[in-house]
Design an enzyme around this catalytic site. Structure first.
Site, PDB file in Angstrom:
ATOM      1  N   LYS A  45       0.812  -1.219   0.000  1.00 37.29           N
ATOM      2  CA  LYS A  45       0.000   0.000   0.000  1.00 37.29           C
ATOM      3  C   LYS A  45       0.847   1.272   0.000  1.00 37.29           C
ATOM      4  O   LYS A  45       0.432   2.314  -0.499  1.00 37.29           O
ATOM      5  CB  LYS A  45      -0.958  -0.008   1.193  1.00 37.29           C
ATOM      6  N   GLU A  73      -3.319   6.707   7.378  1.00 40.60           N
ATOM      7  CA  GLU A  73      -3.778   7.760   6.493  1.00 40.60           C
ATOM      8  C   GLU A  73      -5.050   8.388   7.051  1.00 40.60           C
ATOM      9  O   GLU A  73      -5.685   7.842   7.955  1.00 40.60           O
ATOM     10  CB  GLU A  73      -4.030   7.226   5.086  1.00 40.60           C
ATOM     11  N   ASN A 113     -15.146  -3.263   7.730  1.00 37.81           N
ATOM     12  CA  ASN A 113     -14.392  -3.011   6.500  1.00 37.81           C
ATOM     13  C   ASN A 113     -14.476  -4.150   5.493  1.00 37.81           C
ATOM     14  O   ASN A 113     -13.654  -4.225   4.576  1.00 37.81           O
ATOM     15  CB  ASN A 113     -12.913  -2.707   6.821  1.00 37.81           C
ATOM     16  N   GLU A 165      -9.595   0.584  -6.245  1.00 44.13           N
ATOM     17  CA  GLU A 165     -10.602   0.987  -5.273  1.00 44.13           C
ATOM     18  C   GLU A 165     -10.430   2.459  -4.906  1.00 44.13           C
ATOM     19  O   GLU A 165      -9.307   2.925  -4.704  1.00 44.13           O
ATOM     20  CB  GLU A 165     -10.517   0.110  -4.028  1.00 44.13           C
ATOM     21  N   GLU A 206      -6.610   1.513  -2.933  1.00 42.70           N
ATOM     22  CA  GLU A 206      -5.657   0.440  -3.215  1.00 42.70           C
ATOM     23  C   GLU A 206      -6.026  -0.214  -4.539  1.00 42.70           C
ATOM     24  O   GLU A 206      -7.116   0.011  -5.076  1.00 42.70           O
ATOM     25  CB  GLU A 206      -5.667  -0.610  -2.093  1.00 42.70           C
ATOM     26  N   ASN A 257      -6.336  -4.041  -6.216  1.00 42.48           N
ATOM     27  CA  ASN A 257      -6.319  -5.483  -6.011  1.00 42.48           C
ATOM     28  C   ASN A 257      -5.904  -6.149  -7.317  1.00 42.48           C
ATOM     29  O   ASN A 257      -6.614  -6.052  -8.323  1.00 42.48           O
ATOM     30  CB  ASN A 257      -7.698  -5.975  -5.574  1.00 42.48           C
ATOM     31  N   PHE A 265     -23.126  -7.457  13.460  1.00 46.33           N
ATOM     32  CA  PHE A 265     -23.500  -7.533  12.051  1.00 46.33           C
ATOM     33  C   PHE A 265     -22.951  -8.771  11.356  1.00 46.33           C
ATOM     34  O   PHE A 265     -22.976  -8.871  10.140  1.00 46.33           O
ATOM     35  CB  PHE A 265     -23.065  -6.280  11.286  1.00 46.33           C
TER      36      PHE A 265
END
Length: 711
Positions: free
Chosen positions: A160, A244, A279, A319, A332, A334, A392
């Protein structure tokens, strides 16, 4: 004679009609849930491909390979020897025991499987070794093609920190943050203070939401640094972290790219992936309701610029985070096939696996940017073996005692790698399937998703269909008013299931009463017994007592043919159904509205578990006499959970922070449980002294197992 201009889109359709059979042409027109891709048997690629993965993605790759006339090789752990992907393949090789580090991540074993099978190429799917540059290098050294990008692109985009620097050089919008590796918790706090809270702490080599934490203050930064580094080391073998700026209320929108080895690259529109928990994505759709053509083009062009900057060749995904003003920032890239790729396939008609195989063989892209359409709307729900009522979705394990996919419905696609009898184990991701619906409009796709979720039969494990269905029917989701904070904003106190309106409650109770009567009538029938008088008068009226969520209702049910009229709280509800009680799905018509109800269980005590509008409700149905007598039955006293800590999920104990005799404060960490490579901190419910500890690091625990007792 008038001249007609042949557009690129029309040219593609004419090309398809020229090369396909009549049956295939019908598929092109009638169902974009299937591919409109042409499989050219004269275009030679590979004779045999090994799929270095398992589950649904392995099955997905094999389906395309079979269409292309390519033989397939499956790899599997010992516990996966009877898995669907193993049965689907032409050959199968066992690569080790259940733990992923000893099987699907075991490069030596997989390389030996490649040699043993004689496979010319390897498709890695997603996860596992799909973005591992060392694996790609080892394949290249043996003359085996890696169906994915070159190693330099994997390395550049897989880190990253490096990917962010490359993105800046390629003039791709990036998020403000620290471009180096964070050394320790103290440095993390200092950097976070300079950037300004909130900040995102995440693994440099990460993905899938693992090794990622949001921090709003110094204390959360220290804690996030510890957990993220541990998760990163466990998931990727790399504990490096970066920090970040966290963009509040963002949308997560990604661009699918496709690039060949000849410098050609395309963007295949966007996918909206903002509905997430921890996430990790839950519901995705293509296209996004938020983007206008100008923003879509700008994002697509930047994604292609980044792909060209690293000489990318294969399918990949860039993304972005997009704020309320449609400003977008690189997140990022993928360097693999994404989980949610089917929705892009639905709106473009392209088979991305076929494209990856062609590119890996060295062919140029078949399309130009002008050829790529947005045709209709597609939505994907990730169906997981999870308990949606716990954060969740905390993992659930078990065996699928009954399993029936809704793949026979119009515009529905189910990508899965399991079947009835399959085990959902602690060792692997708890995904059951990817349920995809396609329609000419978003409303049609949503309507089909609602019906598909209602018609999906899953028994033996806890699943997240109640949450998925609530998401797609929520007014905010329908209007497109979403962000990555959708779930905590809509359900601030956690997900509680569907909350019944007055009319829905009446529907549910009427359906339960009718089902009870239908069951009673079936039990009274005798087949081939001549001693039963044929002149017996059949009962046509029943007085019942129904209990739902501590509310008791006296009802009267009368029957006329296949229709039951239920008098409930002064209202009359008509329920019609064929009542095939052997079927897992019970289509019913309630006051003219069509519903699909599932009866999960019923017992002699009158308890019926009904899945209605996605949520399972426990309804107790008794005759009037039985209800009177039941008042004298003793009730089971619920367990006092304030003094004990039980594991909310199956997993392994990573750390235990207390010992008998210690005093703990409310909210203090007691132990850490790792499930599916995600670490979860278990905390004390009250201030108390530790009485006993029933777990230790390294132990495996099941859902509900006692961890710690408090005095």
């Amino acid at each position: 004679m008038a001249a007609y201009r042949v557009t690129p889109a029309l040219r593609r359709v004419l090309h398809a009609f020229k090369h396909v059979t009549y049956r295939s042409r019908c598929c092109v027109i009638a169902s974009h849930a299937q591919y409109s891709t042409v499989y050219d048997s004269s275009e030679k690629t590979f004779d045999k491909i090994l799929i270095a993965n398992r589950g649904e993605i392995a099955c997905r790759v094999m389906k395309t390979c079979k269409k292309m006339g390519i033989k397939t090789v499956a790899v599997h752990s010992d516990v996966d020897s009877s898995a669907v992907h193993v049965k689907m393949a032409d050959e199968a090789v066992c690569v080790g025991p259940a733990p992923t580090s000893k099987s699907y991540l075991n490069m030596d074993a997989i390389m030996e499987a490649v040699r043993q099978s004689g496979a010319q190429a390897v498709h890695p799917g997603y996860g596992f070794l799909s973005e591992n540059k060392e694996f790609a290098k080892r394949l290249a050294a043996e003359g085996v093609t890696f169906i994915g990008p070159d190693t330099h692109a994997i390395q550049a985009m897989g880190d990253k920190i490096e990917s962010k620097l490359i993105a800046k050089q390629a003039k791709v919008n990036t998020i403000p943050g620290f471009d180096g590796v964070v050394k320790d918790a103290d440095e993390a706090v200092r950097i976070a203070g300079e950037i300004g809270y909130p900040v995102m702490i995440k693994a440099s080599a990460g993905g899938g939401g693992k090794g990622m934490r949001i921090a709003w203050n110094d204390e959360e930064t220290r804690e996030g640094f510890r957990f993220s580094s541990q998760e990163a080391a466990s998931s990727f073998g790399d504990d490096r972290l970066l920090i970040e700026k966290f963009i509040d209320n963002p949308r997560h929108i990604e661009i699918q790219v496709l690039a060949d080895k000849h410098g050609n690259a395309l963007w295949l529109n966007e996918r909206e992936c903002s509905i997430q928990r921890r996430n990790q994505k839950v519901v995705e759709e293509a296209p996004s309701t938020f983007l206008d053509p100008e923003t879509r083009r700008a994002m697509g062009e930047q994604a292609v610029a980044l792909a060209k900057a690293v000489q990318y060749s294969s399918a990949g995904t860039v993304e972005f985070l997009v704020d309320s003003k449609k400003s977008f920032y690189f997140l990022e890239m993928n360097t693999r096939l994404q989980v949610e790729h089917p929705i892009t396939e639905c709106i473009t008609g392209l088979d991305l696996v076929q494209q990856m195989i062609r590119i890996a063989k060295g062919y140029t892209l078949q399309h130009t940017q002008a050829d790529i359409p947005i045709n209709g709307w597609a939505i994907e729900s990730r169906v997981y073996a999870e308990d949606p009522y716990k954060s969740f979705g905390l993992p659930s394990i078990g065996r699928l005692s009954q399993y029936q996919e809704p793949g026979n419905l119009t515009g529905v696609r189910v990508d899965s790698g399991i079947q009835e009898g399959s085990d959902i184990s602690i060792y692997y991701d708890p995904m059951i399937s990817k349920l995809v619906t396609y329609g000419s409009t978003r409303a049609e796709a949503l309507q089909r998703m609602e019906k598909a979720l209602d018609s999906y039969v899953i028994r033996g494990v806890t699943h997240n269909i109640p949450l998925l269905r609530e998401i797609i029917v929520h007014p905010r989701f329908i209007s497109g008013d979403i962000s990555t904070k959708f779930l905590p904003e809509v359900y601030p106190d956690g997900f509680k299931g569907h909350q019944l309106s007055g009319s829905e409650r009446a529907e549910l109770l009427a359906a339960a009463a009718s089902l009870f009567v239908a069951t009673q009538l079936r039990s009274q029938r005798f087949v081939g017994n001549l001693r039963v008088s044929s002149a017996q008068q059949e009962r046509r009226k029943w007085e019942l007592s129904l209990e739902l969520e501590k509310g008791v209702h006296a009802v009267t049910v009368s029957r006329s043919g296949s229709t039951y009229t239920v008098d409930l709280d002064g209202e009359s509800v008509d329920v019609s159904s064929e009542w095939n009680l052997a079927s897992a799905l019970l289509p019913v018509t309630v006051n003219g509205a069509q519903r699909t109800v599932q009866c999960l269980s019923r017992n002699a005590g009158g308890e019926i578990n009904l899945q209605y509008l996605g949520t399972v409700y426990k309804v107790r149905v008794l005759s009037k006499l039985a209800a009177t007598l039941s008042k004298h039955m003793p009730e089971k006293v619920p367990e006092d959970t304030s003094s004990i800590l039980r594991s909310p999920m199956p997993g392994s104990v990573v750390a235990v922070s207390v010992k008998p005799g210690d005093t703990v404060a409310e909210g203090q960490e007691i132990c850490v449980i790792e499930a599916m490579k995600m670490q979860n901190s278990m905390t004390a419910a009250k201030t108390a002294k530790v009485k006993s500890v029933h777990c230790k690091p390294g132990e495996t625990v099941g859902e509900g197992d006692l961890l710690v007792e408090l005095e």
